[in-house]
Write an enzyme that holds these catalytic residues in place. Structure first.
Site, PDB file in Angstrom:
ATOM      1  N   PHE A 112      -7.770  90.135  11.446  1.00  0.00           N
ATOM      2  CA  PHE A 112      -7.772  90.018   9.989  1.00  0.00           C
ATOM      3  C   PHE A 112      -9.111  90.404   9.368  1.00  0.00           C
ATOM      4  CE2 PHE A 112      -9.955  86.078  10.785  1.00  0.00           C
ATOM      5  CZ  PHE A 112     -10.567  85.697   9.601  1.00  0.00           C
ATOM      6  N   LYS A 113     -10.175  90.313  10.146  1.00  0.00           N
ATOM      7  CA  LYS A 113     -11.494  90.602   9.591  1.00  0.00           C
ATOM      8  C   LYS A 113     -11.663  92.074   9.224  1.00  0.00           C
ATOM      9  CE  LYS A 113     -13.212  86.534  11.839  1.00  0.00           C
ATOM     10  NZ  LYS A 113     -14.038  85.882  12.864  1.00  0.00           N
ATOM     11  N   ASP A 114     -10.786  92.933   9.761  1.00  0.00           N
ATOM     12  CA  ASP A 114     -10.807  94.343   9.350  1.00  0.00           C
ATOM     13  C   ASP A 114     -10.569  94.488   7.853  1.00  0.00           C
ATOM     14  OD1 ASP A 114     -11.205  95.248  11.975  1.00  0.00           O
ATOM     15  OD2 ASP A 114      -9.060  95.405  12.366  1.00  0.00           O
ATOM     16  N   LEU A 117     -13.933  93.355   6.026  1.00  0.00           N
ATOM     17  CA  LEU A 117     -15.105  94.129   6.456  1.00  0.00           C
ATOM     18  C   LEU A 117     -14.976  95.614   6.162  1.00  0.00           C
ATOM     19  CD1 LEU A 117     -16.021  92.204   9.702  1.00  0.00           C
ATOM     20  CD2 LEU A 117     -17.560  92.680   7.792  1.00  0.00           C
ATOM     21  N   THR A 145     -15.246  89.013  14.668  1.00  0.00           N
ATOM     22  CA  THR A 145     -16.139  89.495  13.614  1.00  0.00           C
ATOM     23  C   THR A 145     -16.964  90.680  14.092  1.00  0.00           C
ATOM     24  OG1 THR A 145     -16.301  87.318  12.586  1.00  0.00           O
ATOM     25  CG2 THR A 145     -18.037  88.876  12.071  1.00  0.00           C
TER      26      THR A 145
END
Length: 479
Positions: A112-114, A117, A145
């Site tokens: 999900f951090k894509d 970020l 991350t």
């Protein structure tokens, strides 16, 4: 829109300054001076938007047009999502017994951090290109991350990224997603410590204000406001996908179950709530349960040590974004927030004031899941739906299976519920096998094992902060 520190020790800054910061100079975290409010009519309009459009609308509320023109902001968000595999960017799977799973993992690194970020990387490039400036990105990671941050800045001439990972505590796939990126501006360190221990040298370098200014240090952990901002969209999209109808007054409530470690995603949910979104939030954690104990008993205290679990990206003892939540609940009272967090910094043990605990328990529900609970949820979801969950998503599913609102069946749950799925099960084959299921590896992940790998070891007898200082200095000389 201006941004202030949760500890009130610095003046207000604009979005650009908050973007290029890690912790605020006074040790706090940046938050908007004012949280925008949306009425029912605005929410009904937004309900027709795609996820991509929601991100654009939300960003426009927090990034003034004078700083980033609307057409430019649209282009930056479009570029950010250009490498996502799903046409809708995120996808809701509707499963048996009212289990709705919002897949946030269709980006390059399957996490999900894509989402946040990729946008943050575009915002950084926009400002850096305008000012011909170089920055040094410093990131500690418990799993996902690091790889998402690397992908957001890899190959960029005006950014160097230094990533610290806890050797042996990420999954092999998570580690390979970081160490196989061979770029001049990517520097990966494998430290013999846990996720909280690798945060210590990072805090030390940010606290050295002369060094931080000289090398333009910044963070892409969820201390960075830009990440929280984009993650607010997850909650709006989850709500609009799961709400039965928006034709009623008041609008219906949707419960959103958020697997959380550092607390960034649950903080984004609290902000969405504050903006007027009628959601009920559940913070779902593994056996590193400080956030659960804080919600249930007001006990914001460290346990004896970080426990290694199947949901490794959530193996965190100090969820730093809790500071943002407490600041929000205290009505932006920086003085009280500062006193509380400074006390925690010294003692690592804190009993929340009664009024603050009451507000927190009214804002959040919480649960904790053991490895056995995680495996059980993964197995049940597969048996009932032929649908694989990652162990972090299974923490949320465990809550769903255990909380049918007293009806005896989650299917009859009176409040619609959405479980956020932060990662693809393909990243966690060990956990899938532990559940007695068959891992499924897409080609991009299967290819990692054969790729060249590069990282610098950090042993326990080394001064990690000093090693980082020296390597950052070398990189600066190249620039």
């Amino acid at each position: 829109m201006q941004y202030v520190s949760t500890r009130g020790g610095v003046g207000a800054v604009d979005f650009e300054a908050a973007l290029f910061s890690g912790y605020a100079p006074d040790g706090g975290l940046f938050m908007p001076q004012r949280i925008p409010s949306l009425d029912g009519a605005a929410l009904r309009r937004w309900s027709r938007l795609s996820y991509r459009q929601l991100v654009k609308e939300l960003c426009s509320l927090f990034i003034p047009a004078a700083l980033v023109p609307p057409s430019t902001l649209n282009d930056l968000v479009d570029r950010a999502f250009s490498r996502f595999r799903h046409k809708d960017i995120v996808h809701l799977s509707r499963l048996k017994d009212g289990l709705n799973v919002l897949e946030l993992w269709h980006g390059v690194t399957y996490a999900f951090k894509d989402l946040s970020l990729s946008c943050t990387g575009q915002f950084l490039q926009y400002f850096l290109q305008k000012k011909q400036k170089h920055v040094t990105v410093l990131v500690g990671t418990s799993g996902d991350t690091g790889s998402s941050a690397i992908e957001s800045v890899r190959g960029q001439k005006n950014m160097d990224i230094f990533v610290l990972l806890p050797k042996g505590l990420c999954t092999p796939i998570q580690e390979l997603q970081m160490t196989t990126v061979i770029e001049d501006n990517v520097h990966v360190f494998a430290a013999r410590g846990n996720s909280d221990e690798i945060d210590e040298p990072i805090r030390e370098l940010f606290a050295d204000l002369d060094f931080a200014r000289k090398h333009n240090l910044m963070s892409l952990n969820s201390v960075n406001w830009s990440r929280i901002m984009v993650q607010i969209a997850h909650h709006f999209y989850a709500y609009f996908q799961c709400a039965p109808s928006l034709d009623t007054t008041p609008l219906p409530v949707v419960e959103i179950v958020v697997p959380t470690g550092g607390g960034g995603n649950i903080t984004a949910g609290c902000i969405a709530q504050k903006m007027g979104l009628p959601i009920r939030l559940v913070a779902a954690v593994n056996t590193n349960d400080i956030l659960h104990r804080t919600v249930q008993r007001g006990d914001f205290s460290l346990s004896q040590g970080v426990k290694a679990t199947l949901a490794s990206a959530m193996d965190i003892q100090e969820p730093y974004n809790v500071e943002r939540i407490l600041w929000l609940l205290w009505g932006s009272d920086s003085r009280r927030t500062r006193a509380l967090m400074e006390q925690f910094s010294v003692s690592k043990s804190l009993k929340l004031p009664q009024d603050l605990h009451r507000k927190l328990s009214e804002t959040l529900r919480s649960c904790s899941a053991s490895d056995e609970d995680i495996v059980g949820a993964m197995r049940r979801c597969w048996e009932e739906n032929l649908y694989l969950l990652c162990p972090h998503s299974a923490v949320a599913a465990h809550y769903h299976y255990c909380h049918p609102d007293g009806s005896g069946s989650a299917l009859l749950c009176s409040t619609p519920r959405c479980c956020l799925a932060p990662a693809s099960p393909a990243k966690f084959p060990e956990a899938v096998l532990r559940a007695g299921l068959a891992p499924q590896a897409p080609p991009a992940i299967a290819a990692l094992a054969a790729m060249e790998s590069r990282s610098t070891p950090l042993e326990r007898d080394q001064d990690w902060a000093q090693v980082l200082r020296e390597r950052i200095q070398v990189a600066a000389e190249r620039w």
